[in-house]
Structure formats: C-alpha cells, structure tokens
Design a protein around this motif. Structure first.
Motif: not given
Length: 392
Positions: A258-277
C-alpha cells in the motif's frame, strides 16, 4: 447551512483578530487542539508506544478520513510530515527512473520548492524541464500542453492553486491529457485542499500532495500523499525503512503493498490525530459549503480593493481562489503586513522567488497576500479594506 456562530466560537482567536492568512497556516478549531493536547497528556502518562496502541483505531482511521476527502481508497494514502515530504516521495521516486533527455512538463506558476527539485534532477540525470505557456487569462494552456507531448515526456507536474495570484489551474483538463497519453501526473494540492472539493478520480491525477496546516485547518507538521494504486505498484520509494519494507531475508526486502511504503516508522501521532480530525471537521461542514463561502469573501475583498486608489490586484484566471494578491503603489508589501498586524489583522506577503517564472513574466514585486476562509466574517474583510483605504 454554515453555522458561523458555532464555528467562530470554536475558533476563539476570531474574537480578537481578523485572521486572513489561511494560505499560510489557518487557525485550528479548539476541539482539535484539545484532542491533540489530550493525546500528548496520554503520551506523558503512559508513554508514546502505549498511547499509540491505545488510540490505534482512531489513528488508523485517519487514512479512511483522508481517502473520503479525496475520493480515494485508504490503501492509496500515505501520512507524512508535511506536503514537501509527500511531493518529494512521489517526485524522487519517479526520478529514479529518469534518463538523460527525458522531459518534465510544468507550469509558469509552479511553486519554487518544486522547481528547485526539478533543477536538481536536471543536474543529476540530464532531464529537460519544459514550461507550458499560460493563456491570456493566466491559466495553463491545455492546448499547448497537448502539443508539447512526445515520447520523452515522463512526468506532468503542476501546482493546482499557486501560492499567489488567485489562479486555479485547469487540473482536471490537464489530467485528461495525461491519461490520454499514459503520462504520470503529479498534482500539488497544498492551497486547494480545505477550500474546495478535491476528487482525484475527476482530476485524473496519479499523485496528489497536500498539507494539513493551510485551508484544511490542521496542525503544522502534517501532510499526506495520494498515490494511485496502479502507479504505486510500479514505483520504488526514493528511501525506505523497515516500516516501508519488510526485511524478509538477509539479502532481500519486500515493499509494503500500500501507499504506506512512502512512510517511515517514526511520526508525530498527535499531529496525525489532529490531521484526521481536521479532515472530519471539514467534511462535516461540507466542502461545497466551504468553497462557496471562501469565494464569497474573496470576491468581497477583491471588489473592495479594486475600488481603492493606488491599489492593484494581481490575481489571474476566470474563477480565482480565496488567495487575493495585490500591491500598493506607495507602500511596500512588508509594511502593509506590519501595519495590519498592529491592528490585529493577519495577512502575509509573497516573494517573487516563490513563483519565479510567473513573477518574471508579469514583472511582479513582493505581493500582499490575503486569504479569507469560511470562519471569517464580512467585518474581517472590511477591516482590511479600511486599512488599505487609509494607506498613504
């Protein structure tokens, strides 16, 4: 119907300032800010790994939210640190396949961050960058684009809504040309997402990059990449880690499907949560409602500015976006931004280097950039007009 009273109550700064800098970084709704703070508190209490595990369902749901926003499938979405990373993962992945003499077609109003990447690959690989001319109204000339295509064109890369000038390029018409010729199409949607409806199927793009912080009203440090499944399976990311690819044998790895091949392991989960909201917040209001409000306020601002002496609108196109660019013949753009800030009016300025080809063609100086959003009131716009009317 837009519930402006509730929306402004959930954007407390609107009671204190006329915030018209949404093309830079919009104001995040208070409920989203609270949710991000709560998540950080959870990390502080039980640790980052445990917090991510506890909130995994909501965090994983961000893929589905972004997919709904774009009319895509969740497996075609990668969540990354910002729009630059999103765009670069797509572009530099394609660049791995470029050979000397291959051509990229782009627009006169292409964004500086993208164009310097073109130049870097030109130096490395000997590719050719060809700029499609604009028509009299400033839009990319789709007929000219069609006429420039040959077997050496390996990418069409366009900024849909440039950083200044109000322009909205004919993204869907460009997509039809790209599809007809089987050419990958990378669309920079940073300034479009959150102020207008985005349908990647209708647009015909193979790749779409965007940020959370602008009209989408999400946090800084968040962005996403859409990658059409058919292209994704052919494309090697320019860099990977063991999240993007499984280490299946000592001398072999397998990329994620899937497209997550363009991601890496570490990320800012608080920002990810905010993006989704933020995506869910916009979808709940309705992008058609948002777009209509943005255009209404931008039209009010343009009409008011056009009636002022010494002010020149610098916008292009028959259907301009909510990015309003102008100059004053006696007062520099930076000074106007400062005077506005002193009155609690937030606007920005756009340097010619951000869109150098367009700026040189039109002989543009530094521009004032005001970008109203649906949470603004008519009074916010009128406050800026009053300031501009008083400029010496």
């Amino acid at each position: 119907m837009l519930d402006l009273t509730r929306i402004r109550a959930e954007t407390p700064a609107t009671a204190r300032r006329a915030y018209l800098h949404n093309a830079g970084a919009a104001l995040t709704p208070a409920p989203i800010v609270k949710a991000m703070k709560d998540y950080l508190d959870l990390e502080a209490e039980i640790g980052g790994y445990a917090a991510a595990a506890q909130e995994a369902q909501q965090l994983d749901g961000v893929y589905a939210s972004v997919a709904r926003l774009l009319n895509a499938a969740p497996d075609e979405i990668a969540l990354v640190e910002n729009a630059t990373v999103a765009w670069q993962m797509a572009f530099y992945g394609l660049a791995l396949t470029f050979k000397p003499g291959d051509r990229i077609l782009t627009a006169e109003a292409e964004y500086g961050a993208n164009y310097v990447a073109f130049l870097q690959i030109m130096r490395r690989s000997g590719i050719i960058i060809d700029v499609v001319p604009s028509g009299p109204n400033g839009l990319l000339d789709v007929g000219a684009l069609e006429g420039m295509i040959d077997g050496r064109v390996k990418l069409i890369a366009i900024t849909w809504v440039p950083t200044n000038g109000g322009l909205t390029n004919p993204a869907a018409a460009i997509g039809r040309v790209a599809r007809a010729h089987g050419i990958p199409y990378l669309l920079d949607g940073c300034q479009a997402v959150g102020q207008m409806a985005v349908d990647v199927e209708a647009l015909g793009c193979d790749m779409f990059s965007a940020t959370g912080r602008k009209f989408l009203r999400g946090p800084r440090g968040s962005g996403f990449l859409y990658m059409r499944r058919a292209l994704m399976q052919k494309l090697e990311p320019p860099m990977i880690d063991h999240f993007a690819a499984e280490w299946v044998a000592r001398d072999r790895y397998e990329l994620r499907p899937d497209a997550r091949r363009f991601e890496n392991w570490e990320n800012n989960y608080a920002a990810r949560l905010g993006l989704g909201l933020a995506v869910d917040y916009a979808l709940a209001i309705g992008l058609d409602v948002i777009e209509a409000r943005c255009r209404q306020l931008a039209a009010r601002l343009r009409d008011g500015l056009s009636a002022l002496q010494h002010v020149t609108l610098r916008d292009l196109g028959p259907n301009p976006s909510a990015i309003v660019s102008f100059t004053h013949e006696r007062v520099a753009a930076a000074d106007i931004v400062k005077q506005a800030a002193a009155r609690n009016i937030n606007i920005g300025a756009s340097d010619p280097a951000s869109t150098r080809i367009d700026a040189e063609r039109r002989k543009l100086p530094m521009l004032v950039r005001a970008s109203p959003h649906y949470y603004n009131s008519e009074d916010d716009v009128d406050r800026l007009l009053a300031l501009c009317a008083e400029l010496a």
